[in-house]
Design an enzyme around this catalytic site. Sequence first.
Site, mmCIF file in Angstrom:
data_model
loop_
_atom_site.group_PDB
_atom_site.id
_atom_site.type_symbol
_atom_site.label_atom_id
_atom_site.label_comp_id
_atom_site.label_asym_id
_atom_site.label_seq_id
_atom_site.Cartn_x
_atom_site.Cartn_y
_atom_site.Cartn_z
ATOM 1 N N ARG A 1 -2.896 10.953 -14.310
ATOM 2 C CA ARG A 1 -3.316 12.357 -14.428
ATOM 3 C C ARG A 1 -2.939 12.916 -15.779
ATOM 4 O O ARG A 1 -1.978 12.469 -16.402
ATOM 5 C CB ARG A 1 -2.618 13.194 -13.343
ATOM 6 C CG ARG A 1 -3.228 13.054 -11.963
ATOM 7 C CD ARG A 1 -2.612 14.041 -10.992
ATOM 8 N NE ARG A 1 -1.208 13.777 -10.722
ATOM 9 C CZ ARG A 1 -0.223 14.659 -10.872
ATOM 10 N NH1 ARG A 1 -0.478 15.867 -11.315
ATOM 11 N NH2 ARG A 1 1.021 14.326 -10.580
ATOM 12 N N HIS B 1 0.856 -1.188 0.000
ATOM 13 C CA HIS B 1 0.000 0.000 0.000
ATOM 14 C C HIS B 1 0.890 1.235 0.000
ATOM 15 O O HIS B 1 1.194 1.810 1.051
ATOM 16 C CB HIS B 1 -0.920 -0.015 1.229
ATOM 17 C CG HIS B 1 -1.986 1.050 1.211
ATOM 18 N ND1 HIS B 1 -3.310 0.788 1.490
ATOM 19 C CD2 HIS B 1 -1.939 2.381 0.956
ATOM 20 C CE1 HIS B 1 -4.015 1.911 1.408
ATOM 21 N NE2 HIS B 1 -3.190 2.890 1.093
ATOM 22 N N ASP C 1 1.629 3.491 3.323
ATOM 23 C CA ASP C 1 0.635 4.385 2.739
ATOM 24 C C ASP C 1 1.336 5.493 1.952
ATOM 25 O O ASP C 1 1.291 5.516 0.732
ATOM 26 C CB ASP C 1 -0.269 4.973 3.833
ATOM 27 C CG ASP C 1 -1.564 5.566 3.293
ATOM 28 O OD1 ASP C 1 -1.859 5.351 2.106
ATOM 29 O OD2 ASP C 1 -2.290 6.226 4.055
ATOM 30 N N GLU D 1 -12.470 4.132 5.988
ATOM 31 C CA GLU D 1 -11.382 5.000 6.472
ATOM 32 C C GLU D 1 -11.890 5.988 7.509
ATOM 33 O O GLU D 1 -11.133 6.487 8.338
ATOM 34 C CB GLU D 1 -10.815 5.806 5.305
ATOM 35 C CG GLU D 1 -9.741 5.134 4.528
ATOM 36 C CD GLU D 1 -9.131 6.108 3.535
ATOM 37 O OE1 GLU D 1 -8.097 6.708 3.879
ATOM 38 O OE2 GLU D 1 -9.668 6.268 2.436
ATOM 39 N N GLY E 1 -8.710 8.158 -2.720
ATOM 40 C CA GLY E 1 -9.214 9.521 -2.787
ATOM 41 C C GLY E 1 -9.964 9.861 -1.505
ATOM 42 O O GLY E 1 -10.162 9.013 -0.638
ATOM 43 N N ASN F 1 2.776 9.394 -5.319
ATOM 44 C CA ASN F 1 3.052 10.798 -4.994
ATOM 45 C C ASN F 1 3.185 11.038 -3.491
ATOM 46 O O ASN F 1 3.855 11.979 -3.071
ATOM 47 C CB ASN F 1 1.971 11.703 -5.594
ATOM 48 C CG ASN F 1 2.087 11.775 -7.112
ATOM 49 O OD1 ASN F 1 2.988 12.397 -7.648
ATOM 50 N ND2 ASN F 1 1.190 11.100 -7.815
ATOM 51 N N SER G 1 -1.111 4.635 -8.209
ATOM 52 C CA SER G 1 -1.234 6.053 -8.514
ATOM 53 C C SER G 1 -2.389 6.278 -9.483
ATOM 54 O O SER G 1 -2.698 5.416 -10.302
ATOM 55 C CB SER G 1 0.066 6.577 -9.143
ATOM 56 O OG SER G 1 0.060 7.986 -9.180
ATOM 57 N N THR G 2 -3.011 7.459 -9.363
ATOM 58 C CA THR G 2 -4.091 7.842 -10.278
ATOM 59 C C THR G 2 -3.482 8.487 -11.508
ATOM 60 O O THR G 2 -2.753 9.483 -11.388
ATOM 61 C CB THR G 2 -5.032 8.866 -9.602
ATOM 62 O OG1 THR G 2 -5.496 8.319 -8.369
ATOM 63 C CG2 THR G 2 -6.214 9.198 -10.489
#
Length: 348
Positions: free
Chosen positions: A103, A18, A287, A205, A175, A22, A100-101
């Site tokens: 972008r 996990h 994380d 969460e 997110g 970024n 990662s998302t």
Amino acid sequence: MESEADIFYRELPKVELHAHLNGSVSFQTIDKLLRRKPHLNIEHSMTAIDRGQRRTLDECFQVFKVIHQLVESEEDILMVATDVIKEFAADGVKYLELRSTPREEKNTGLTKNRYVETVLKSIQQCKEEEVDIDVRFLVSIDRRNGPQVAMETVKLAEDFMLSSDGLVVGLDLSGDPMVGHGRDLIPALQRAKNCGLKMSLHLSEVPSQLEESDLLLNLPPDRIGHGTFLHPEVGGSASLVDKVVKNNIPLELCLTSNLKGQTVPCYSKHHFKYWYQLGHPSVICTDDKGVFSTDLSQEYQLAASTFGLSREAVWKLSQQAIDYSFAPDAMKQQLRQKWVDLQPQVFK
């Protein structure tokens, strides 16, 4: 001077499941990015939460926005991903799943496709340089972007799963947990499941997500990120725990992240204890090692000192994490052998 304990945790072979790309950018790499972009007027204190500091979850997400301003071109991503991979390797991590998302950045011409391709390029380069770590990638859905973008992200992940020679192994849902509802993302997640992507979902969460957690557990996911408020002692429910246990879904547990993000009051109250005592599959993770100023050796050491784990128990935790990874079976076998080979040296 490192103490004997520090050396044990550094030499302990580890699995990181996990790690947001970024969020894992170190002080040293941020320094390089700041020197490249002095016009942004960003300071170090805006990109990390130091020892002893805490932030609300919302403030934690603001930190990511600042980092995104620094990481906006293919050149940036290549440097960041390469540094992150090498730092995990230096910390004794033998298998890493980065997430990662994808972008796009209009001002640099970065596309979502190129974003993923650049991360994969950094993985390949590290392999060619014989960095002692195996890396795989999870494409992230940012729940803030809604169901349409989620579906597009699944299609992107699907394409890369087929074309990346096994480097893209799954999907992450993350997110801001306060934004949107998981029910709107079910069609995209169902598609991901149907096409063979492994799924790690951030779940529970924050408190009061019982209905959403219940819906998402029905999929079911292959792993759970955090799961902070799943169990009854913190406002979850026995039925949620039953679903997690019945489906044997491993939890990715991040002690410092939860403490600094103020979702747990102190280390001793971390839900690691609940799941570990239950004998349920649990993996210690970072994380965001950069944002939360930690590393995986430190997280293992924290778990051991807080919950009184012996070195043998710590070794077992680290070894079992191999089974919960999304690595192909042949690689899991190689990793198990690596642990066997390293054990005498670590326990010398």
